[in-house]
Design an enzyme around this catalytic site. Structure first.
Site, PDB file in Angstrom:
ATOM      1  CB  SER A   1      11.972  18.076  14.248  1.00 42.96           C
ATOM      2  OG  SER A   1      12.721  17.121  13.564  1.00 42.96           O
TER       3      SER A   1
ATOM      4  CB  ILE B   1      17.244  17.351   5.144  1.00 46.04           C
ATOM      5  CG1 ILE B   1      17.421  19.168   5.261  1.00 46.04           C
ATOM      6  CG2 ILE B   1      18.436  16.788   5.901  1.00 46.04           C
ATOM      7  CD1 ILE B   1      18.695  19.659   4.699  1.00 46.04           C
TER       8      ILE B   1
ATOM      9  CG  LEU C   1      13.304  12.491   7.247  1.00 45.67           C
ATOM     10  CD1 LEU C   1      12.355  11.255   7.309  1.00 45.67           C
ATOM     11  CD2 LEU C   1      13.206  13.366   8.497  1.00 45.67           C
TER      12      LEU C   1
ATOM     13  CG  ASN D   1      10.670  14.490  14.247  1.00 48.18           C
ATOM     14  OD1 ASN D   1      10.868  13.833  13.267  1.00 48.18           O
ATOM     15  ND2 ASN D   1       9.649  15.305  14.162  1.00 48.18           N
TER      16      ASN D   1
ATOM     17  CB  CYS E   1       9.057  14.411   6.036  1.00 48.93           C
ATOM     18  SG  CYS E   1      10.586  14.879   5.598  1.00 48.93           S
TER      19      CYS E   1
ATOM     20  CE  LYS F   1       7.149  19.591  12.395  1.00 46.00           C
ATOM     21  NZ  LYS F   1       8.404  19.799  12.647  1.00 46.00           N
TER      22      LYS F   1
ATOM     23  CB  VAL G   1       1.676  23.171   9.240  1.00 41.51           C
ATOM     24  CG1 VAL G   1       0.289  23.270   9.777  1.00 41.51           C
ATOM     25  CG2 VAL G   1       2.330  24.522   9.041  1.00 41.51           C
TER      26      VAL G   1
ATOM     27  N   GLY H   1       7.166  29.582  10.536  1.00 43.87           N
ATOM     28  CA  GLY H   1       7.539  30.838  10.375  1.00 43.87           C
ATOM     29  C   GLY H   1       7.803  31.702  11.630  1.00 43.87           C
TER      30      GLY H   1
ATOM     31  N   GLY I   1      11.919  27.356  14.311  1.00 43.00           N
ATOM     32  CA  GLY I   1      12.854  26.435  13.306  1.00 43.00           C
ATOM     33  C   GLY I   1      13.802  27.299  12.472  1.00 43.00           C
TER      34      GLY I   1
END
Length: 329
Positions: free
Chosen positions: A30, A80, A82, A108, A138, A174, A200, A253, A274
């Site tokens: 996401s 960011i 959201l 998400n 987040c 998440k 994570v 990662g 990601g």
């Protein structure tokens, strides 16, 4: 355009999570893949196992002001906030095209309070998405987000209403690596109705502009992702896998097949890629090919056989897959 991984006879890369079949265990994370269409000219999106949408909220959000991305050694910081068009606009303008791409569609979902989360889940639950990924982690929003993912009771206060509102849609939660007791939060989520866990999300971090003598981000802190967090995320997946019996999706990662294989060997049912996609859009396709090559060389028939966890042949997780001991070299 990059070609998808080769087909034909060979190992079965498909995985089933909470009753949903993915053609392979590689999922776009996401916030890093938009709504899929953004990458159509750069790679064969249909070859992916799944796509997690940008974070969605009930109403549109403009996102954070000021700098939003800052590079750091072995990773990036993002703030960011959201930014998204809201769930109704997503369903009308983005979902039809996203469905046509082929991969499993995972929405998400975020919110400011349990009521907003639940209403968003109700609307998404009635749509054609395949699964909800509940974002309680987040770190760069003022309301909601990570606040719910740090405490078991707070986590359950969101997961429970979302589970009831989402109807039969599979629910993946998440998790935040910033939780003081991640295992306790994870158990609370499972008890409240989670079908799977992704872990994570980003680590809370910050940067200071030494020339302006002030924090780089208006929100001061931001979320750290990229290779720097991979060993910690891997350790967390391993530890939760020892404590829980449900599908875990490894995130953090992952930039290539070796990284993804570490998580799969640690017991993850699938992985999300990601930040690596920003720098190298073909990373996910290369990861799929690398997993296939590894399985062929080791004579592994299914992704589940990769896990090095000790598991009874009769043990079953909530995905319905039977655990098997590793085969091959």
């Amino acid at each position: 355009m990059n070609n998808p991984p080769s087909g034909g006879a060979g190992p079965d890369l498909s995985v089933t999570i909470a009753g949903i079949r993915f053609r392979n265990p590689v999922i776009a994370a996401s916030g890093t893949f938009g709504y899929g269409r953004e990458y159509q000219g750069l790679l064969d999106v249909s070859a992916l196992g799944g796509i997690c949408t940008k974070g969605l909220t009930l109403r549109p959000r403009p996102g954070n002001t000021g700098n939003r991305i800052h590079e750091t050694p072995s990773g990036i910081l993002n703030s960011i906030g959201l930014e998204n068009p809201g769930i109704p606009a997503f369903l009308e303008k983005e979902l039809p095209a996203l469905r046509e791409l082929g991969p499993v569609v995972i929405a998400n979902l975020s919110g400011a309070d349990p009521e907003e989360y639940a209403e968003g889940a109700r609307i998404l639950g009635a749509s054609s998405i395949d699964m909800i990924e509940l974002n309680i982690s987040c770190p760069n929003v003022k309301a909601g987000g990570m606040a719910f993912g740090l405490d078991p009771e707070m986590a359950a206060s969101v997961v429970g209403p979302v589970r009831r509102a989402a109807g039969g849609k599979p629910l993946m939660v998440k998790l935040s690596p910033n939780a003081p007791d991640l295992a306790a939060v994870a158990r609370a989520c499972v008890d409240a109705g989670a079908d799977a866990l992704s872990l994570v999300n980003t680590f809370k971090a910050m940067a200071i502009d030494i020339y302006r003598r002030k924090p780089v981000f208006d929100m001061v802190s931001a979320g750290l992702s990229g290779p720097a967090i991979r060993p910690i995320a891997l350790r967390m997946v391993w530890e939760l896998g020892n404590a829980l019996e449900l599908p875990l999706i490894g995130v953090g990662g992952i930039a290539g097949p070796e990284d993804a294989l570490e998580f799969l060997l640690a017991g993850a049912a699938a992985v999300q890629v990601g930040s690596a996609t920003f720098a190298h859009p073909a990373a996910m396709l290369e990861t799929i090919r690398g997993i296939r090559d590894y399985m062929e060389k080791g004579a592994f028939l299914t992704v589940g056989e990769l896990s090095i966890r000790q598991k009874s042949p009769r043990a079953r997780d909530r995905s319905g897959n039977t655990g098997s001991p590793p085969q091959g070299g």
